[in-house]
Design an enzyme around this catalytic site. Structure first.
Site, PDB file in Angstrom:
ATOM      1  N   GLY A 102      -7.908  39.336 -23.716  1.00  0.00           N
ATOM      2  CA  GLY A 102      -7.058  38.490 -24.199  1.00  0.00           C
ATOM      3  C   GLY A 102      -5.852  38.797 -23.425  1.00  0.00           C
TER       4      GLY A 102
ATOM      5  N   LEU B  88      -2.828  40.616 -32.071  1.00  0.00           N
ATOM      6  CA  LEU B  88      -2.761  39.853 -33.434  1.00  0.00           C
ATOM      7  C   LEU B  88      -3.200  40.985 -34.601  1.00  0.00           C
ATOM      8  CD1 LEU B  88      -4.464  36.657 -32.412  1.00  0.00           C
ATOM      9  CD2 LEU B  88      -2.077  36.954 -32.644  1.00  0.00           C
TER      10      LEU B  88
ATOM     11  N   GLY C  37      -4.347  44.754 -34.482  1.00  0.00           N
ATOM     12  CA  GLY C  37      -4.702  45.114 -33.019  1.00  0.00           C
ATOM     13  C   GLY C  37      -3.558  44.962 -32.264  1.00  0.00           C
ATOM     14  N   GLY C  38      -3.994  45.194 -30.961  1.00  0.00           N
ATOM     15  CA  GLY C  38      -2.836  44.952 -29.948  1.00  0.00           C
ATOM     16  C   GLY C  38      -1.980  43.818 -30.002  1.00  0.00           C
TER      17      GLY C  38
ATOM     18  N   GLU D 251     -11.997  51.977 -35.581  1.00  0.00           N
ATOM     19  CA  GLU D 251     -12.053  50.747 -35.147  1.00  0.00           C
ATOM     20  C   GLU D 251     -13.329  50.122 -34.696  1.00  0.00           C
ATOM     21  OE1 GLU D 251      -9.705  47.695 -32.096  1.00  0.00           O
ATOM     22  OE2 GLU D 251      -9.407  49.852 -31.887  1.00  0.00           O
TER      23      GLU D 251
ATOM     24  N   LYS E 295      -5.386  40.778 -37.973  1.00  0.00           N
ATOM     25  CA  LYS E 295      -6.373  39.615 -38.558  1.00  0.00           C
ATOM     26  C   LYS E 295      -6.579  40.297 -40.034  1.00  0.00           C
ATOM     27  CE  LYS E 295      -7.713  40.721 -34.935  1.00  0.00           C
ATOM     28  NZ  LYS E 295      -7.261  41.381 -33.958  1.00  0.00           N
TER      29      LYS E 295
ATOM     30  N   THR F  79      -7.678  42.245 -27.023  1.00  0.00           N
ATOM     31  CA  THR F  79      -6.688  42.434 -26.108  1.00  0.00           C
ATOM     32  C   THR F  79      -7.412  42.996 -24.936  1.00  0.00           C
ATOM     33  OG1 THR F  79      -5.022  43.094 -27.696  1.00  0.00           O
ATOM     34  CG2 THR F  79      -4.708  43.761 -25.365  1.00  0.00           C
TER      35      THR F  79
END
Length: 264
Positions: A123, A13, A10-11, A71, A15, A101
């Site tokens: 986030g 983190l 992701g932008g 996604e 995972k 994000t």
């Protein structure tokens, strides 16, 4: 040997999810280099299933064979098995609100899904404004400080506007996020961070609530890494049930829906 690994790049983190001895294992990496270091210890025969905004870049630099999954499809596909694992069943008709994000809202039925709404509030907002307000750069530090604050010391409430008269709406509703930040010198950093959490939560539930009304759905599944250990945000997202008809459902491993879904 692990035969396949799901990675949601992701932008903010990265995972990771994979199955080991019939149990799902989850990992989170804050930087691409840390992920690559871990992958160097993974067999070249292991296949990687990628999703997220950085999936294309990651595919170019890894050694293992890889596949990319869209996604949004990965988020929906990953939510279903986690719902079964954590809640025992999958609703026939529900919303997924993914707070990463940014934020996306999906309507999911038995055989299909559609993305209804999205917002740049999420986030990334928490981390960016959290840094400006507190100087902190660690997610859990920002959340911990917010938990100690009172957003009412920073937010302008409906009752503040109408005082000393009685407000025509619920007095504790927010009239303006951070609406007292410039005039209340007693407000603390913790109060302002609580206000930030309130802003993110109110914006998110406003969007999800509109989607729930439009689709006639009550169950809203909240997922995304922004909810990890973030009890203040979960509290805001759950606090409007008397005004709006919805049932909030939080997945303990909701941050990993994309990684899990990429494997399916």
């Amino acid at each position: 040997m692990v035969s396949k690994i799901g990675i949601d790049a992701g932008g903010s983190l990265i995972k990771v999810a994979y199955e080991d001895n019939r149990a799902l294992v989850f990992k989170t990496f804050s930087e691409m280099d840390l992920l690559l270091e871990w992958l160097n210890g993974i067999s070249l025969e292991t296949e990687l299933y990628l999703t997220g905004g950085k999936a294309g870049y990651l595919q170019q630099i890894i050694k293992q064979k890889s596949h990319i999954k869209e996604e949004f499809q990965a988020i929906v596909d990953g939510a279903r098995p986690l719902l079964v694992q954590e809640h025992g069943s999958i609703p026939d008709n529900f919303l997924i609100t993914s707070i990463g994000t940014g934020t996306s809202v999906f309507h999911v039925t038995d055989g299909s899904f559609s993305r209804l709404l999205g917002s740049g509030i999420g986030g990334g907002t928490l981390m960016g404004l959290g840094k400006l307000l507190s100087g902190k750069t660690a997610f859990h530090d920002i959340v911990a400080l917010a938990a100690k604050g009172n957003h009412q010391n920073s937010d302008l409430l409906v009752k503040n506007i109408y005082a000393p008269s009685e407000a025509p709406l619920l007095g504790d509703l927010t009239a303006a996020n951070f609406g007292k930040a410039h005039i209340n010198e007693q407000a603390t950093v913790e109060d302002h961070l609580a206000s930030l959490i309130q802003l993110i939560g109110e914006t998110t539930i406003s969007l999800a609530g509109q989607a729930a009304v439009a689709t006639g759905v009550e169950k809203i599944i909240f997922v995304g890494s922004t909810l990890n250990g973030n009890e203040p945000l979960k509290k805001v997202l759950s606090s409007f049930q008397e005004m709006m008809s919805y049932e909030p459902i939080f997945l303990d491993n909701g941050a990993y829906v994309g990684a899990v879904g990429s494997l399916i």
